[in-house]
Enzyme design. Structure first.
Site, PDB file in Angstrom:
ATOM      1  N   TYR A   1       6.128  -7.085  -3.228  1.00  0.00           N
ATOM      2  CA  TYR A   1       4.717  -6.770  -3.022  1.00  0.00           C
ATOM      3  C   TYR A   1       3.957  -6.385  -4.289  1.00  0.00           C
ATOM      4  CZ  TYR A   1       5.804  -6.767   1.957  1.00  0.00           C
ATOM      5  OH  TYR A   1       6.188  -7.140   3.226  1.00  0.00           O
TER       6      TYR A   1
ATOM      7  N   VAL B   1       0.136  -8.724   5.516  1.00  0.00           N
ATOM      8  CA  VAL B   1      -0.665  -8.583   6.730  1.00  0.00           C
ATOM      9  C   VAL B   1      -2.149  -8.553   6.366  1.00  0.00           C
ATOM     10  CG1 VAL B   1      -1.247  -7.050   8.660  1.00  0.00           C
ATOM     11  CG2 VAL B   1       1.140  -7.374   7.995  1.00  0.00           C
TER      12      VAL B   1
ATOM     13  N   ASP C   1     -15.904   0.600   1.310  1.00  0.00           N
ATOM     14  CA  ASP C   1     -14.775  -0.253   1.676  1.00  0.00           C
ATOM     15  C   ASP C   1     -15.246  -1.641   2.087  1.00  0.00           C
ATOM     16  OD1 ASP C   1     -12.086  -0.717   1.909  1.00  0.00           O
ATOM     17  OD2 ASP C   1     -11.745   0.664   3.561  1.00  0.00           O
TER      18      ASP C   1
ATOM     19  N   LYS D   1      -5.391   0.490   8.642  1.00  0.00           N
ATOM     20  CA  LYS D   1      -6.790   0.360   9.035  1.00  0.00           C
ATOM     21  C   LYS D   1      -6.885  -0.717  10.107  1.00  0.00           C
ATOM     22  CE  LYS D   1      -8.344   1.346   4.291  1.00  0.00           C
ATOM     23  NZ  LYS D   1      -9.045   0.787   3.108  1.00  0.00           N
TER      24      LYS D   1
ATOM     25  N   LYS E   1     -14.537  -3.287   8.651  1.00  0.00           N
ATOM     26  CA  LYS E   1     -14.782  -3.974   7.377  1.00  0.00           C
ATOM     27  C   LYS E   1     -13.828  -5.137   7.179  1.00  0.00           C
ATOM     28  CE  LYS E   1     -11.095  -2.224   5.036  1.00  0.00           C
ATOM     29  NZ  LYS E   1     -10.143  -2.899   4.125  1.00  0.00           N
TER      30      LYS E   1
ATOM     31  N   THR F   1     -13.889  -5.030   0.184  1.00  0.00           N
ATOM     32  CA  THR F   1     -13.073  -5.977   0.936  1.00  0.00           C
ATOM     33  C   THR F   1     -13.793  -7.303   1.150  1.00  0.00           C
ATOM     34  OG1 THR F   1     -12.143  -4.057   2.069  1.00  0.00           O
ATOM     35  CG2 THR F   1     -11.612  -6.203   2.981  1.00  0.00           C
TER      36      THR F   1
ATOM     37  N   SER G   1     -10.002   0.405  -1.704  1.00  0.00           N
ATOM     38  CA  SER G   1      -8.815   0.471  -2.572  1.00  0.00           C
ATOM     39  C   SER G   1      -7.951  -0.758  -2.401  1.00  0.00           C
ATOM     40  CB  SER G   1      -7.994   1.718  -2.234  1.00  0.00           C
ATOM     41  OG  SER G   1      -7.803   1.828  -0.829  1.00  0.00           O
TER      42      SER G   1
ATOM     43  N   ARG H   1      -7.184  -9.669   1.138  1.00  0.00           N
ATOM     44  CA  ARG H   1      -6.510 -10.647   1.997  1.00  0.00           C
ATOM     45  C   ARG H   1      -7.432 -11.115   3.117  1.00  0.00           C
ATOM     46  NH1 ARG H   1      -2.553  -6.781   1.067  1.00  0.00           N
ATOM     47  NH2 ARG H   1      -2.782  -5.822   3.112  1.00  0.00           N
TER      48      ARG H   1
ATOM     49  N   TRP I   1       0.819  -1.207   0.000  1.00  0.00           N
ATOM     50  CA  TRP I   1       0.000   0.000   0.000  1.00  0.00           C
ATOM     51  C   TRP I   1       0.855   1.259   0.000  1.00  0.00           C
ATOM     52  CZ3 TRP I   1      -3.711   1.859  -2.107  1.00  0.00           C
ATOM     53  CH2 TRP I   1      -4.641   2.751  -1.565  1.00  0.00           C
TER      54      TRP I   1
END
Length: 336
Positions: free
Chosen positions: A50, A282, A247, A105, A194, A251, A141, A258, A11
């Site tokens: 990544y 993560v 979001d 987050k 979320k 997600t 995102s 993930r 990110w």
């Protein structure tokens, strides 16, 4: 504008790439803790761990070394560490004059048994760096899509109008739309909860329960999220925006999620240790589920989906039992 992004995960890298491609011609530095990693990225002009195959803009600088010094020479500092590292990073940046915004987050886990467990990012900042001009960038995102300059919309949240304005100026572009919101509590609750709800949705999808079940879970999850946020002082309408409903939908249903992947793998009978080891990144929902439940319990807020996820992660329930516990709840009025 001089911008430094602290943290070279997926990110942080994606946001650094976006800022470096901005029409305003920002001078952007991506900081990595590991000097060897920074040197490898600078040489390859990509982040092979990544975001493999996505080339850095020519103007993006990659460094390691003294992050605090870099921050002090910048107009804007973006912290792109996981939630677990936020406290230490903000402590180090406590005397930075430039605005600081975070991308993580979640709720902070805190020490075992600590009454402070479950702090949101802005509450952590208030404890360790109360003088900072600070805020958060959040919203629906995935890093890969931002790095590819695919259309994305984010929220710049802060109690400080100057921080909101600077974040919009830094990142708002033809491919990345940034909207200001002063309700940082609501934005951070949405971003944290979320992730937990996405694990539950992945579990239901992994068990093959169907699209009806998914829709019900997402909708009831949004109600859960809103209850907690309002109890913490957020505005209810924030949860119908990008950092709430937006979001959550992304997600909970996106294949790049993930946290959704965690639920899918748990539904296959994998252990939590096996799931976490297989991700390579993560999944914040794994680490924040218990603290979200802790904070909700302290406020007397009913969050049955979150609690089922906690019981699943703690191996107190098998996947089918967690779903049965949710579906077996007593009837009640919908808007509760």
């Amino acid at each position: 504008m001089k911008i430094v992004v602290i943290g070279a995960g997926a990110w942080g890298t994606a946001m650094a790439m976006s800022a470096a491609s901005h029409p305003a011609g920002h001078a952007v530095t991506l900081w990595a803790r590991d000097a060897a990693q920074a040197a490898a990225m600078a040489a390859a002009r990509e982040n092979p761990r990544y975001l493999p195959g996505l080339t850095f803009p020519d103007s993006l600088d990659v460094r390691s070394g003294d992050a605090v010094a870099l921050a002090g020479a910048s107009d804007l500092v973006i912290v792109a560490t996981p939630m677990a590292a936020l406290r230490g990073t903000l402590q180090a940046l406590a005397h930075t004059a430039s605005p600081v915004a975070w991308l993580c987050k979640g709720f902070e886990a805190g020490a075992a048994g600590s009454a402070a467990a479950g702090l949101m990012a802005h509450e952590v900042c208030a404890e360790v760096a109360p003088g900072l001009l600070s805020g958060a960038l959040s919203g629906p995102s995935f890093a890969q899509e931002v790095a590819r300059a695919q259309p994305t919309a984010l929220v710049a949240a802060s109690a400080h109008a100057s921080v909101r304005e600077m974040l919009v100026h830094a990142f708002h572009s033809p491919s990345l739309r940034v909207y200001a919101n002063e309700d940082i509590v609501g934005v951070e609750v949405g971003g944290a909860v979320k992730n937990v709800l996405a694990i539950a949705t992945g579990l239901c999808d992994g068990l093959g329960l169907g699209l009806n079940a998914r829709a019900a879970l997402v909708t009831r999850g949004l109600a859960e999220m809103t209850r907690l946020g309002v109890a913490l002082g957020a505005r209810q309408d924030t949860f119908m925006g990008l950092s709430g409903l937006g979001d959550l939908v992304l997600t909970a249903t996106g294949d790049l999620s993930r946290n959704r992947r965690v639920g899918l793998l748990l539904a296959q009978g994998r252990t939590l240790d096996e799931v976490v080891a297989s991700l390579g990144h993560v999944a914040e929902g794994v680490y924040s589920a218990r603290t979200v439940a802790h904070r909700a319990a302290a406020l007397g807020v009913d969050m049955p989906i979150t609690q089922a996820v906690v019981d699943l992660l703690d191996a107190k329930m098998r996947p089918a039992e967690a779903v049965a516990a949710l579906m077996g709840r007593d009837p009640a009025a919908e808007l509760r």
